[in-house]
Design a protein around this motif. Structure first.
Motif, mmCIF file in Angstrom:
data_model
loop_
_atom_site.group_PDB
_atom_site.id
_atom_site.type_symbol
_atom_site.label_atom_id
_atom_site.label_comp_id
_atom_site.label_asym_id
_atom_site.label_seq_id
_atom_site.Cartn_x
_atom_site.Cartn_y
_atom_site.Cartn_z
ATOM 1 N N ARG A 1 -2.888 13.368 -23.423
ATOM 2 C CA ARG A 1 -3.826 13.330 -22.303
ATOM 3 C C ARG A 1 -3.968 14.739 -21.750
ATOM 4 O O ARG A 1 -3.084 15.575 -21.937
ATOM 5 C CB ARG A 1 -3.273 12.401 -21.222
ATOM 6 C CG ARG A 1 -4.265 11.461 -20.631
ATOM 7 C CD ARG A 1 -3.552 10.424 -19.828
ATOM 8 N NE ARG A 1 -2.600 11.049 -18.907
ATOM 9 C CZ ARG A 1 -1.482 10.486 -18.515
ATOM 10 N NH1 ARG A 1 -1.154 9.300 -18.944
ATOM 11 N NH2 ARG A 1 -0.682 11.100 -17.691
ATOM 12 N N ARG B 1 10.618 -1.067 -9.143
ATOM 13 C CA ARG B 1 9.168 -0.936 -9.321
ATOM 14 C C ARG B 1 8.619 -2.127 -10.099
ATOM 15 O O ARG B 1 7.595 -2.704 -9.748
ATOM 16 C CB ARG B 1 8.883 0.376 -10.072
ATOM 17 C CG ARG B 1 7.438 0.614 -10.387
ATOM 18 C CD ARG B 1 6.826 1.575 -9.412
ATOM 19 N NE ARG B 1 5.406 1.807 -9.747
ATOM 20 C CZ ARG B 1 4.416 1.395 -8.978
ATOM 21 N NH1 ARG B 1 4.661 0.759 -7.855
ATOM 22 N NH2 ARG B 1 3.175 1.643 -9.340
ATOM 23 N N ILE C 1 5.826 -4.941 -8.815
ATOM 24 C CA ILE C 1 4.588 -5.260 -9.518
ATOM 25 C C ILE C 1 4.522 -6.752 -9.818
ATOM 26 O O ILE C 1 3.495 -7.404 -9.646
ATOM 27 C CB ILE C 1 4.497 -4.430 -10.805
ATOM 28 C CG1 ILE C 1 4.221 -2.976 -10.440
ATOM 29 C CG2 ILE C 1 3.423 -4.942 -11.732
ATOM 30 C CD1 ILE C 1 4.313 -2.033 -11.587
ATOM 31 N N ASP D 1 3.658 -8.645 -6.683
ATOM 32 C CA ASP D 1 2.255 -8.409 -6.393
ATOM 33 C C ASP D 1 1.382 -9.301 -7.257
ATOM 34 O O ASP D 1 0.434 -9.917 -6.798
ATOM 35 C CB ASP D 1 1.957 -6.934 -6.696
ATOM 36 C CG ASP D 1 0.870 -6.400 -5.812
ATOM 37 O OD1 ASP D 1 0.923 -6.699 -4.604
ATOM 38 O OD2 ASP D 1 -0.013 -5.709 -6.332
ATOM 39 N N PRO E 1 -7.471 -15.640 -5.458
ATOM 40 C CA PRO E 1 -8.569 -14.912 -6.105
ATOM 41 C C PRO E 1 -9.390 -14.113 -5.103
ATOM 42 O O PRO E 1 -9.939 -13.069 -5.446
ATOM 43 C CB PRO E 1 -9.415 -16.028 -6.720
ATOM 44 C CG PRO E 1 -8.518 -17.194 -6.817
ATOM 45 C CD PRO E 1 -7.534 -17.084 -5.700
ATOM 46 N N ALA E 2 -9.460 -14.565 -3.872
ATOM 47 C CA ALA E 2 -10.288 -13.865 -2.889
ATOM 48 C C ALA E 2 -9.725 -12.490 -2.580
ATOM 49 O O ALA E 2 -10.445 -11.598 -2.160
ATOM 50 C CB ALA E 2 -10.391 -14.674 -1.612
ATOM 51 N N LEU E 3 -8.440 -12.323 -2.785
ATOM 52 C CA LEU E 3 -7.823 -11.018 -2.499
ATOM 53 C C LEU E 3 -8.024 -10.043 -3.652
ATOM 54 O O LEU E 3 -7.510 -8.942 -3.645
ATOM 55 C CB LEU E 3 -6.326 -11.197 -2.258
ATOM 56 C CG LEU E 3 -5.930 -11.552 -0.837
ATOM 57 C CD1 LEU E 3 -4.417 -11.697 -0.755
ATOM 58 C CD2 LEU E 3 -6.381 -10.451 0.113
ATOM 59 N N GLY E 4 -8.741 -10.475 -4.660
ATOM 60 C CA GLY E 4 -8.937 -9.581 -5.784
ATOM 61 C C GLY E 4 -8.171 -10.030 -7.005
ATOM 62 O O GLY E 4 -8.298 -9.451 -8.068
ATOM 63 N N PHE F 1 -10.380 -3.627 -8.283
ATOM 64 C CA PHE F 1 -10.654 -5.062 -8.223
ATOM 65 C C PHE F 1 -10.586 -5.585 -6.805
ATOM 66 O O PHE F 1 -11.333 -6.497 -6.432
ATOM 67 C CB PHE F 1 -9.697 -5.819 -9.153
ATOM 68 C CG PHE F 1 -10.260 -5.896 -10.532
ATOM 69 C CD1 PHE F 1 -11.183 -6.861 -10.847
ATOM 70 C CD2 PHE F 1 -9.916 -4.966 -11.495
ATOM 71 C CE1 PHE F 1 -11.743 -6.917 -12.109
ATOM 72 C CE2 PHE F 1 -10.463 -5.006 -12.752
ATOM 73 C CZ PHE F 1 -11.380 -5.993 -13.063
ATOM 74 N N LYS F 2 -9.706 -5.012 -5.998
ATOM 75 C CA LYS F 2 -9.673 -5.417 -4.582
ATOM 76 C C LYS F 2 -10.996 -5.057 -3.924
ATOM 77 O O LYS F 2 -11.557 -5.827 -3.138
ATOM 78 C CB LYS F 2 -8.520 -4.722 -3.869
ATOM 79 C CG LYS F 2 -7.197 -5.444 -4.062
ATOM 80 C CD LYS F 2 -6.113 -4.746 -3.277
ATOM 81 C CE LYS F 2 -4.790 -5.477 -3.435
ATOM 82 N NZ LYS F 2 -3.679 -4.675 -2.962
ATOM 83 N N ALA G 1 -13.538 -7.555 -4.819
ATOM 84 C CA ALA G 1 -13.417 -8.801 -4.075
ATOM 85 C C ALA G 1 -13.981 -8.638 -2.669
ATOM 86 O O ALA G 1 -14.584 -9.550 -2.107
ATOM 87 C CB ALA G 1 -11.948 -9.218 -3.998
#
Lengths: 439, 255
Positions: A329, A395, A399, A402, A410-413, B180-181, B184
């Motif tokens: 990279r 960590r 994750i 989360d 789903p509404a939170l993303g 993605f947040k 939404a």
């Protein structure tokens, strides 16, 4: 054994012969280098490679070159016409000039004239290669800028930063060689690698290696990395990373003669850094050990053969690296150049200079042993480094947590995710892979 | 003989290049002309039996300094025009003063070389070792002071450019989650922008992609190319219209 004093006495016609021979050699080397690379890399990838034009596909590059010469020379609208035309020339000329100081052999008799097998030599010959490399970058940068294409300009920008960074590391890796050889002239550096002396332990006499690649391993390793970076080869071919930038700085040069010039410059540059690595680190044109036992090995025209064999091997290394390594990279590339190669090089130069000042001849060998011990100790330390381990676990847990929260909302993303332990994900007995269409 | 010949050839080349540097309209051309002047100087040094200085001139000035100039010019962008506002008070007066001072310095130097006897290189037979000897014995103090000055400058640049990191560095995973947040919350497209040329007649970079109904996908218009075309008046009207009507593309433009 030629030295600086042997140069500058050639009659004009001898110089012209040498220059033309070098030019023809390089052009042929590019033609067959491309073929060798394609053939070698295809064998490494279990395929045949070019095999249609001529026996073993030998004429493939010739056919490609002819095609490029005969194709319509498109100039995209909106390009900066002058620079668009000049850029490939700026790229290719310095590459050829660099080869004039590469020594191919000792003093020979050419048509009755005693002359070294090298076009010319300077008191600053090695630096000339660096200077020519820095001129060559102009070609890349201007090709990128003149094309007026975002891909091309990004490629040009990347290559500017990359080549400047790696040139510093490359120049520093020469310093240890200069300190040991006491000269910057290529023919004399080759002469200095003629004999390595011996190491006496009690009654045992061990002949020491004479190549700087072995005497000064850190310099050599750093040079190998910078030579990949300087020629924009895999794994450092960011300026033309086709995944992101189509073809980088030469995107707008669509297979015409200008494109052929760019390709040629690229390969000639590879041959230049290979030739320089042979001259500075791999004993130059001098025969390697088992052959060097024969007295005639380092006289007359034979060294041309040893040089050529070494060149093929180094070029093969380039191809091998290309087949084996993925592209790094961009931030990794710059971090490697500035944060690893340059500081390491500076420390190493300091050590070499100290050894030189203290007249400890076997210093580097002792140092290498010490370095191996230190690196081993560090490796052991990092293996048992529990603090890092704990941080990594924390960590991972964060994750995971989360992920679970998001999966329910789903509404939170997040998004509805089926349970990850469903049988058809891993199979009921996860020993056998479930092929597509079988379930 | 050879030296005189080289001098007269290079004198013409470098004077023309220097004039080009001052009068050319594009900044990149000016930078290139400066490069030509530097190269001519390097060749003159080489002819004067100073190979080390010649090579260093190319590596340092042409290779590094000019390259950084070009880098900045390319980063800033080709369409940026020169600002003609004089920001420093009394700029012209000081410029004239500095110019005069430089002229006097030059006259003194050249006069010194003309009047005094020729020094010659006889005392220093080998260019590189003699130079090293002089730098590390007679001029070692000046050399070290110069290096200290350079290090100070580098440190100053580092200090000015340095920013303390207040939040942890975002990884690619973090960035993806953020996107993605955002999706939404505001419905903003989390995917990469559509590439140019999709479903269009050509796949060149200046051809916008078409949507299923045949209209132009404004997000696929390359803004770098569009900016050129707008400046040159060759931006197709339908593309301009699509760009104007697309609020999200406009929003991107503002960022």
């Amino acid at each position: 054994m030629p030295s600086l004093n042997d140069f500058g006495h050639d009659p004009l016609w001898i110089s012209i012969i040498k220059a033309v021979v070098i030019f023809v050699f390089l052009v042929l080397a590019v033609l067959f280098g491309v073929w060798t690379e394609r053939k070698l890399i295809s064998r490494m990838q279990h395929r045949y490679g070019p095999n249609r034009a001529g026996k073993f596909g030998l004429l493939q590059s010739v056919a490609d070159g002819l095609k490029m010469g005969l194709k319509e020379d498109l100039t995209p609208s909106g390009v900066d016409k002058v620079l668009y035309l000049v850029a490939p020339l700026i790229l290719v000329v310095p590459a050829f000039i660099s080869y004039s100081i590469i020594p191919f052999g000792p003093v020979v008799s050419m048509f009755g004239v005693k002359t070294p097998l090298q076009l010319t030599d300077l008191p600053v010959a090695v630096l000339l290669v660096l200077a020519m490399a820095s001129l060559g970058v102009y070609g890349i940068v201007l090709a990128g800028w003149a094309s007026r294409s975002p891909y091309a300009i990004l490629g040009g920008l990347r290559s500017t930063a990359q080549v400047i960074s790696y040139e510093i590391a490359m120049g520093l890796s020469f310093v240890a060689v200069f300190l040991y050889a006491g000269t910057l002239s290529t023919s004399e550096i080759v002469a200095k690698q003629a004999g390595g002396g011996t190491l006496d332990i009690g009654s045992l006499t061990i002949p020491m290696p004479s190549w700087y690649a072995i005497q000064l391993i850190p310099s050599f390793l750093i040079y190998v990395l910078t030579m990949l970076g300087e020629t924009n080869r895999v794994p450092f071919d960011l300026p033309e990373g086709e995944g992101e930038l189509v073809a980088g700085f030469h995107t707008e040069y669509s297979s015409s003669l200008k494109f052929a010039l760019i390709m040629m410059a690229e390969y000639v540059n590879v041959f230049v850094v290979s030739g320089l690595s042979i001259t500075l680190f791999l004993g130059g044109w001098r025969a390697p050990w088992p052959i060097s036992l024969w007295d005639g090995a380092n006289h007359g025209w034979w060294p041309l053969l040893w040089f050529f064999i070494k060149l093929v091997i180094v070029f093969g290394f380039f191809v091998w690296v290309r087949a084996a390594l993925p592209r790094v990279r961009y931030d990794q590339l710059m971090a490697l150049g500035w944060k690893v190669l340059i500081p390491l090089n500076l420390v190493w130069i300091l050590l070499v200079a100290t050894f030189r000042a203290l007249r400890v001849d076997k210093g580097p060998v002792v140092f290498t042993m010490l370095a191996i011990i230190v690196i081993g100790a560090l490796a052991v330390y990092f293996y048992f480094d529990t603090a890092n381990q704990r941080r990594r676990e924390a960590r991972a847990q964060e994750i995971q947590q989360d992920f679970e929260t998001l999966a329910d909302a789903p509404a939170l993303g997040g998004f509805p995710v089926p349970p990850l332990d469903l049988p058809h994900y891993h199979g009921v007995h996860s020993s056998k892979e479930v092929t597509s269409g079988s379930n | 003989m050879g030296e005189t010949f080289v001098f007269w050839v290079l004198a013409v080349v470098s004077v023309i290049a220097a004039l080009g540097l001052v009068f050319s309209r594009k900044a990149v051309y000016s930078a290139l002309m400066l490069g030509v002047v530097m190269l001519s100087l390097a060749v003159l040094y080489a002819v004067q039996d100073a190979p080390f200085l010649a090579v260093v001139q190319i590596i340092v000035y042409t290779g590094a300094v000019m390259m950084l100039f070009l880098f900045v010019l390319m980063m800033v962008g080709v369409d940026s025009s020169d600002s003609l506002v004089e920001t420093i008070k009394g700029q012209r007066f000081w410029a004239v003063l500095a110019g005069l001072g430089f002229a006097v310095l030059l006259a003194l130097g050249i006069g010194n070389a003309f009047i005094g006897p020729a020094k010659g290189l006889a005392a220093y037979p080998q260019n590189v070792p003699s130079l090293a000897e002089l730098i590390f014995t007679r001029h070692v103090f000046a050399f070290e002071v110069t290096s200290a000055l350079l290090i100070t400058a580098a440190l100053g640049a580092v200090v000015l450019a340095h920013r303390e990191r207040l939040t942890p560095k975002l990884t690619q995973r973090d960035l993806a989650r953020q996107r993605f947040k955002e999706f939404a919350r505001t419905g903003r497209n989390p995917a990469p922008l559509p590439g140019p040329g999709t479903y269009a007649r050509h796949n060149a970079i200046d051809k916008p992609a078409l949507l299923p109904d045949g209209s132009i996908a404004a997000q696929s218009v390359n803004r770098y190319v569009a900016r050129y075309e707008k400046a040159e008046g060759t931006l197709p009207p339908e593309v301009a219209q699509a760009l104007e009507s697309d609020s999200e593309a406009l929003e991107l433009e503002k960022e």
